[in-house]
Design an enzyme around this catalytic site. Structure first.
Site, PDB file in Angstrom:
ATOM      1  N   THR A 144       0.835  -1.209   0.000  1.00 14.73           N
ATOM      2  CA  THR A 144       0.000   0.000   0.000  1.00 14.73           C
ATOM      3  C   THR A 144       0.869   1.258   0.000  1.00 14.73           C
ATOM      4  O   THR A 144       1.951   1.279   0.623  1.00 14.73           O
ATOM      5  CB  THR A 144      -0.960   0.022   1.207  1.00 14.73           C
ATOM      6  OG1 THR A 144      -1.344   1.367   1.468  1.00 14.73           O
ATOM      7  CG2 THR A 144      -0.330  -0.526   2.461  1.00 14.73           C
ATOM      8  N   SER A 179      -1.237   3.610  10.534  1.00 13.11           N
ATOM      9  CA  SER A 179      -2.178   2.692  11.205  1.00 13.11           C
ATOM     10  C   SER A 179      -1.450   1.376  11.415  1.00 13.11           C
ATOM     11  O   SER A 179      -0.413   1.114  10.775  1.00 13.11           O
ATOM     12  CB  SER A 179      -3.430   2.441  10.360  1.00 13.11           C
ATOM     13  OG  SER A 179      -3.160   1.462   9.357  1.00 13.11           O
ATOM     14  N   TYR A 181      -2.573  -1.583  10.533  1.00 14.52           N
ATOM     15  CA  TYR A 181      -2.679  -2.331   9.264  1.00 14.52           C
ATOM     16  C   TYR A 181      -1.533  -1.942   8.320  1.00 14.52           C
ATOM     17  O   TYR A 181      -0.839  -2.802   7.777  1.00 14.52           O
ATOM     18  CB  TYR A 181      -4.042  -2.074   8.601  1.00 14.52           C
ATOM     19  CG  TYR A 181      -3.986  -2.184   7.099  1.00 14.52           C
ATOM     20  CD1 TYR A 181      -3.783  -3.424   6.495  1.00 14.52           C
ATOM     21  CD2 TYR A 181      -4.081  -1.058   6.278  1.00 14.52           C
ATOM     22  CE1 TYR A 181      -3.691  -3.531   5.104  1.00 14.52           C
ATOM     23  CE2 TYR A 181      -3.993  -1.153   4.906  1.00 14.52           C
ATOM     24  CZ  TYR A 181      -3.787  -2.384   4.322  1.00 14.52           C
ATOM     25  OH  TYR A 181      -3.681  -2.483   2.965  1.00 14.52           O
ATOM     26  N   HIS A 182      -1.348  -0.636   8.127  1.00 10.36           N
ATOM     27  CA  HIS A 182      -0.301  -0.205   7.198  1.00 10.36           C
ATOM     28  C   HIS A 182       1.081  -0.628   7.699  1.00 10.36           C
ATOM     29  O   HIS A 182       1.983  -0.907   6.914  1.00 10.36           O
ATOM     30  CB  HIS A 182      -0.359   1.311   6.982  1.00 10.36           C
ATOM     31  CG  HIS A 182      -1.572   1.758   6.210  1.00 10.36           C
ATOM     32  ND1 HIS A 182      -2.696   2.273   6.810  1.00 10.36           N
ATOM     33  CD2 HIS A 182      -1.839   1.738   4.890  1.00 10.36           C
ATOM     34  CE1 HIS A 182      -3.593   2.562   5.880  1.00 10.36           C
ATOM     35  NE2 HIS A 182      -3.107   2.251   4.714  1.00 10.36           N
ATOM     36  N   LYS A 185       1.914  -3.998   6.602  1.00  6.79           N
ATOM     37  CA  LYS A 185       2.346  -4.028   5.196  1.00  6.79           C
ATOM     38  C   LYS A 185       3.838  -3.689   5.081  1.00  6.79           C
ATOM     39  O   LYS A 185       4.540  -4.227   4.236  1.00  6.79           O
ATOM     40  CB  LYS A 185       1.526  -3.048   4.349  1.00  6.79           C
ATOM     41  CG  LYS A 185       0.045  -3.309   4.331  1.00  6.79           C
ATOM     42  CD  LYS A 185      -0.273  -4.655   3.736  1.00  6.79           C
ATOM     43  CE  LYS A 185      -1.075  -4.568   2.479  1.00  6.79           C
ATOM     44  NZ  LYS A 185      -1.617  -5.866   2.038  1.00  6.79           N
TER      45      LYS A 185
HETATM   46  N1  LIG Z   1      -8.978  -2.169  -1.732  1.00  8.40           N
HETATM   47  C1  LIG Z   1      -8.062  -1.214  -1.687  1.00  8.40           C
HETATM   48  O1  LIG Z   1      -8.351  -0.038  -1.917  1.00  8.40           O
HETATM   49  C2  LIG Z   1      -6.633  -1.557  -1.377  1.00  8.40           C
HETATM   50  C3  LIG Z   1      -5.671  -0.532  -1.420  1.00  8.40           C
HETATM   51  C4  LIG Z   1      -4.347  -0.834  -1.146  1.00  8.40           C
HETATM   52  C5  LIG Z   1      -3.984  -2.136  -0.848  1.00  8.40           C
HETATM   53  N2  LIG Z   1      -4.936  -3.116  -0.792  1.00  8.40           N
HETATM   54  C6  LIG Z   1      -4.499  -4.484  -0.482  1.00  8.40           C
HETATM   55  O2  LIG Z   1      -4.966  -5.347  -1.500  1.00  8.40           O
HETATM   56  C7  LIG Z   1      -5.298  -6.623  -0.942  1.00  8.40           C
HETATM   57  C8  LIG Z   1      -6.724  -6.983  -1.326  1.00  8.40           C
HETATM   58  O3  LIG Z   1      -7.587  -5.964  -0.802  1.00  8.40           O
HETATM   59  P1  LIG Z   1      -9.149  -6.101  -0.857  1.00  8.40           P
HETATM   60  O4  LIG Z   1      -9.704  -4.737  -0.789  1.00  8.40           O
HETATM   61  O5  LIG Z   1      -9.534  -7.002  -1.983  1.00  8.40           O
HETATM   62  O6  LIG Z   1      -9.417  -6.830   0.539  1.00  8.40           O
HETATM   63  P2  LIG Z   1     -10.455  -8.003   0.875  1.00  8.40           P
HETATM   64  O7  LIG Z   1     -10.557  -8.119   2.348  1.00  8.40           O
HETATM   65  O8  LIG Z   1     -11.709  -7.791   0.116  1.00  8.40           O
HETATM   66  O9  LIG Z   1      -9.710  -9.277   0.280  1.00  8.40           O
HETATM   67  C9  LIG Z   1      -8.770 -10.038   0.995  1.00  8.40           C
HETATM   68  C10 LIG Z   1      -9.248 -11.478   0.976  1.00  8.40           C
HETATM   69  O10 LIG Z   1      -8.263 -12.293   1.618  1.00  8.40           O
HETATM   70  C11 LIG Z   1      -8.907 -13.243   2.410  1.00  8.40           C
HETATM   71  N3  LIG Z   1      -8.006 -13.651   3.492  1.00  8.40           N
HETATM   72  C12 LIG Z   1      -7.497 -12.872   4.483  1.00  8.40           C
HETATM   73  N4  LIG Z   1      -6.751 -13.616   5.320  1.00  8.40           N
HETATM   74  C13 LIG Z   1      -6.782 -14.873   4.834  1.00  8.40           C
HETATM   75  C14 LIG Z   1      -6.229 -16.111   5.286  1.00  8.40           C
HETATM   76  N5  LIG Z   1      -5.534 -16.189   6.429  1.00  8.40           N
HETATM   77  N6  LIG Z   1      -6.437 -17.232   4.553  1.00  8.40           N
HETATM   78  C15 LIG Z   1      -7.186 -17.183   3.417  1.00  8.40           C
HETATM   79  N7  LIG Z   1      -7.750 -16.048   2.955  1.00  8.40           N
HETATM   80  C16 LIG Z   1      -7.554 -14.913   3.670  1.00  8.40           C
HETATM   81  C17 LIG Z   1     -10.159 -12.525   2.942  1.00  8.40           C
HETATM   82  O11 LIG Z   1     -11.174 -13.415   3.344  1.00  8.40           O
HETATM   83  C18 LIG Z   1     -10.569 -11.675   1.737  1.00  8.40           C
HETATM   84  O12 LIG Z   1     -11.510 -12.319   0.925  1.00  8.40           O
HETATM   85  C19 LIG Z   1      -5.075  -6.518   0.548  1.00  8.40           C
HETATM   86  O13 LIG Z   1      -3.831  -7.068   0.885  1.00  8.40           O
HETATM   87  C20 LIG Z   1      -5.073  -5.032   0.803  1.00  8.40           C
HETATM   88  O14 LIG Z   1      -4.277  -4.711   1.900  1.00  8.40           O
HETATM   89  C21 LIG Z   1      -6.246  -2.849  -1.047  1.00  8.40           C
END
Ligand SMILES: NC(=O)c1ccc[n+]([C@@H]2O[C@H](COP(=O)([O-])OP(=O)(O)OC[C@H]3O[C@@H](n4cnc5c(N)ncnc54)[C@H](O)[C@@H]3O)[C@@H](O)[C@H]2O)c1
Length: 381
Positions: A144, A179, A181-182, A185
């Protein structure tokens, strides 16, 4: 290419399954429904229900002919991880499987430790699995832009050369998140960099900004194949939330002065960035980092854009400056480089009035589902 998508049930994971298979890749989908579970626990249900991963894979097969094996299990569990890697034999791994919400990670100790344990252990297991079962495979990891924070100097693409007492060395660009969370990462990036140096792994770490949108080209004709869409304070990202707030006639919640500036991107661009990173991989022993966003906006600018387009739909759309519940700079310098993905071939989609109008139209069809009580809870840190 045989691509394993970890976190395939998620907001970005499911559209990636459809995108990569529609481009001819062979894909397997892995998830443990963590996101669905914690949304339910926190009463933060998405705007509309989506079928489970098995059902979505079956539906996608029916409309596209693409078969996607589904593995449901926890990637913190090494036995499960081994089973998936030995069975599917990936040539590349896309790692989305984390607890991705900053406010959730700041909610309480339980949420904080879940975030720490889940994110770091999953990343470590993936590293170990790739090393043991498919050492040539590239890991494409979603990091991120929040890892960098908001430093008072230009943000480079992952790396910086430091000149110190007449000598130079290339380091990971300094990171200081706002945060927990960040911060996980940042720790992921450190883990990946350590094992790239130690085991010659091949890694692309994508520093992604907040994503907006609720459909991709592959789901345009199929409402039931859209990703789930959160608009609550814990799991929704800012522009997605503002669109829902506009439709619900709920004042747009600008934290503090609204000068917080970040790099944003359309969900279709996430698909393309991930695919381009897979198709043009990092070298063995390389940690390649790209800053993954297409445009910079402040929170206030986003709110004003939603207000302008919302009013064309006859919505009232008022803006409200709330006392900022977060510890963050409300006005700051922000100038991140983002040329790497453009050089790989990304053709950005921009945040046009048409794009916003399309989002408002879809969200309006689900207006009756909006629960105003979950829009703002005021999680403080
Ligand atoms: N959506 C955004 O705007 C955004 C921005 C920057 C970074 N990200 C990163 O992109 C990635 C995807 O984001 P997203 O918005 O699709 O999130 P999301 O929560 O919708 O998707 C993550 C998926 O991973 C699964 N998961 C988590 N832990 C798990 C485990 N231990 N075993 C199996 N499955 C597991 C969750 O059930 C979920 O379905 C994340 O790593 C997030 O940090 C997202």
């Amino acid at each position: 290419m045989r691509v394993l998508i970890l976190g395939a049930d998620g907001y970005l994971g499911w559209p990636t399954v459809m995108h990569l298979t529609s481009k001819g890749h062979t894909v397997a989908a892995v998830d443990n429904y963590l996101r669905r579970r914690i949304c339910r626990e926190e009463n933060a249900e998405p705007l509309f229900e989506v079928p489970n991963l098995h059902q979505r894979a079956a539906r996608w097969r029916a409309v596209s002919g693409c078969q996607v094996p589904v593995f449901i299990g926890d990637l913190m569990d090494w036995n499960f991880v081994q089973e998936v890697f030995q069975h599917f034999k990936p040539e590349a791994v896309v790692h989305y499987a984390e607890q991705p919400a900053a406010p959730y990670s700041m909610l309480n100790r339980r949420a904080a430790t879940l975030t720490l344990q889940n994110n770091l252990l999953v990343t470590a297991n993936i590293i170990f699995a790739v090393h043991e079962f498919c050492p040539e495979a590239q890991i494409v990891k979603i990091g991120t832009m929040g890892e960098y924070g908001t430093p008072n100097i230009d943000i480079e693409e992952g790396w910086i050369t430091v000149d110190h007492h007449g000598r130079q060395h290339r380091f990971l660009y300094p990171r200081q998140a706002s945060s927990l969370y960040h911060t996980t990462k940042i720790m992921d990036t450190d883990l990946l960099w350590f094992y790239v140096r130690t085991w010659n792994l091949r890694v692309t770490d994508l520093m992604q900004g907040p994503v907006y949108g609720l459909q991709t080209y592959e789901s345009e004709q199929y409402d039931d194949l859209r990703p789930f869409f959160n608009y609550d304070e814990l799991f929704g990202t800012v522009l997605n939330r503002f669109v829902v707030q506009a439709v619900a006639d709920y004042p747009l919640t600008i934290y503090g002065q609204g000068g917080q500036t970040r790099g944003y991107l359309d969900i279709n661009d996430t698909m393309n960035c991930v695919r381009l990173s897979l198709e043009k991989p990092a070298q063995k022993g390389e940690l390649r980092i790209f800053n993954q966003f297409t445009e910079l906006f402040s929170v206030r600018e986003l709110a004003e854009k939603v207000q302008k387009v919302g009013r064309q739909f006859g919505l009232k759309v008022t803006l409200q400056n709330l006392k900022n519940p977060r510890k963050e700079a409300e006005t700051h310098y922000y100038n991140p480089v983002h040329t790497g993905l453009l050089e790989l071939g990304l053709e950005p989609h921009f945040l046009t009035d048409e794009m916003l109008a399309g989002m408002i139209e879809i969200v309006s069809t689900h207006k009756d589902n909006i629960n105003p009580e979950i829009i703002f809870k005021g999680v403080r840190w």
